[in-house]
Write an enzyme that holds these catalytic residues in place. Sequence first.
Site, PDB file in Angstrom:
ATOM      1  N   GLY A 179      31.616  65.914  43.248  1.00 12.50           N
ATOM      2  CA  GLY A 179      32.164  64.716  42.750  1.00 12.50           C
ATOM      3  C   GLY A 179      33.027  64.136  43.869  1.00 12.50           C
ATOM      4  O   GLY A 179      32.861  62.476  43.770  1.00 12.50           O
ATOM      5  N   CYS A 180      33.428  64.624  44.610  1.00 18.00           N
ATOM      6  CA  CYS A 180      34.400  64.014  45.828  1.00 18.00           C
ATOM      7  C   CYS A 180      33.463  63.338  46.726  1.00 18.00           C
ATOM      8  O   CYS A 180      33.568  62.198  47.408  1.00 18.00           O
ATOM      9  CB  CYS A 180      35.206  64.974  46.445  1.00 18.00           C
ATOM     10  N   THR A 181      32.306  63.933  47.017  1.00 17.23           N
ATOM     11  CA  THR A 181      31.227  63.588  47.856  1.00 17.23           C
ATOM     12  C   THR A 181      30.745  62.377  47.366  1.00 17.23           C
ATOM     13  O   THR A 181      30.471  61.449  48.071  1.00 17.23           O
ATOM     14  CB  THR A 181      30.238  64.628  48.216  1.00 17.23           C
ATOM     15  N   ALA A 224      33.358  59.321  47.648  1.00 15.66           N
ATOM     16  CA  ALA A 224      33.452  59.152  49.185  1.00 15.66           C
ATOM     17  C   ALA A 224      32.090  58.072  49.704  1.00 15.66           C
ATOM     18  O   ALA A 224      32.388  57.351  50.530  1.00 15.66           O
ATOM     19  CB  ALA A 224      33.713  60.187  50.235  1.00 15.66           C
TER      20      ALA A 224
END
Length: 153
Positions: A41-43, A46
Amino acid sequence: MSENIQLPNHVFPTTQGEINLAEISSEWLVLYFYPKDSTPGCTTQAVGFSCLKDQFDALNCQIIGVSRDSVKAHQNFTEKQALSIDLISDKEEVLCKHFDVIKEKNMYGKQVMGIERSTFIFHNKQLVKSYRKVKAAGHAEQVLEDLKALQTA
């Protein structure tokens, strides 16, 4: 706007040197908090912001991501994903506590304290919009659309 959060006058380490949010020069700032570098999710989030960075730049808006990861972890994440945005390392949780993004979360059946994905838009250092419990997919696009709407309002 129910939240009245000021940008703290505090220096933080980032992937691009040190930054004091109270001294940001751009008219608009998107500050987003995410749980952990190099997770799916963070990838997604970002990379989403990085892909749209030129459009945010054109709107005089700086994008900064924040997590509790180290600067080294941020640099690895930045290189691996070819990110074009700055990432703040908030290991002491100064910023996380300031924005109240540390929440109890359920991780594999255990209760843990972690960062709740959250985003804040500032105009001339004043908070104009906040997002809590963000879903990563499509979020950068949503923020860009909202920023455009805020600028024409």
